[in-house]
Design an enzyme around this catalytic site. Sequence first.
Site, PDB file in Angstrom:
ATOM      1  N   HIS A  61       3.684  -2.492   3.065  1.00 58.27           N
ATOM      2  CA  HIS A  61       3.695  -1.012   2.335  1.00 58.27           C
ATOM      3  C   HIS A  61       5.045  -0.734   1.581  1.00 58.27           C
ATOM      4  CE1 HIS A  61       0.830  -0.743   5.584  1.00 58.27           C
ATOM      5  NE2 HIS A  61       0.381   0.278   5.039  1.00 58.27           N
TER       6      HIS A  61
ATOM      7  N   ASP B 222       0.852  -1.365   0.127  1.00 53.25           N
ATOM      8  CA  ASP B 222      -0.080  -0.327   0.095  1.00 53.25           C
ATOM      9  C   ASP B 222       0.753   1.335   0.011  1.00 53.25           C
ATOM     10  OD1 ASP B 222      -1.838  -1.803   0.431  1.00 53.25           O
ATOM     11  OD2 ASP B 222      -3.016  -0.832   2.112  1.00 53.25           O
TER      12      ASP B 222
HETATM   13 ZN   LIG Z   1      -2.456   2.903   3.364  1.00 50.54          ZN
END
Ligand SMILES: [Zn+2]
Length: 290
Positions: free
Chosen positions: A248, A96
């Site tokens: 991430h 992400d």
């Molecule tokens: Zn996020």
Amino acid sequence: MSKLDGRNVLSRSSRHRKKRTLGKMFMLLIMLVIIGVGAFAGVKMLLNGDSLASASSVREDFVVTEVAAMGSAAKDKAAPTLYNGMKRKVVYLTFDDGPNVHTPQLLDILKSNDIKGTFFMLGENAKENPEIVKRMYDEGHYPGLHSMTHDYAKLYKSGGSKNFIDEFKEAQGIVNDIIGYKPTLIRAPYGSAPQIGEEFRGDIANAGFKMWDWTIDSYDWKYPGNPGAILSQVQSQLTEDTEVVLMHDREQTTQILQQVIDYIRSEGYEFEVYNPDQHFVCNFRHDERL
Ligand SMILES: [Zn+2]
């Protein structure tokens, strides 16, 4: 006349009749026993059937609860769940908040391992890094969406779904302008629960999107300078046959990704990329619309 009195006045022939009567009663008793046993067996079968049904519904509940509606994943992916006669175990790696300066390194690691991942990109970041978006798409990764602003108040505090959906449509348009492909899979910033209610989820579905949360949180954002903790998180949460791992585009993630991959592989898992044609439900509320 009592039965006892009658017995006292039985003649020979009446005794004979009595014998025949006793014989009939005995036959009747046998029949009753047979009927009784049959009825008992029938009831038992019904009970068994019922308990089997309960067991399977409990099992389904368990699957749904444990891996965010992977119950339907199992149905949708019925064919590929068997591999070389064994049940397939599959991990979806998801990243992400990119694309950013760390994304090319993630792509390098995935490429050297021949793994395709699923990226949930911020529209602004995609606009700033079109070359990375192109590379990601060309190399077979899924270009998912993660809003424009990632701003909690803007996305969730307006009292409706409009801001949220507008942001995802804008991000979708930006990605489409870069690669000529309109992604439909989104991930809600901060996850879909508790901030997204039932009506909100319906709006997202009606806007043509699917939404994935995750089944394993690597907490990678929490551990800059301590990538080993990210590996420990994945190790302790890797339990189901299908797992969706949240990571991430961060420096510490690039530092530990290879070891995370090695561990997951050592546990007998294969890696998959999100495929819209084999979509399965993976959201915290098990909402089948998404
Ligand atoms: Zn996020």
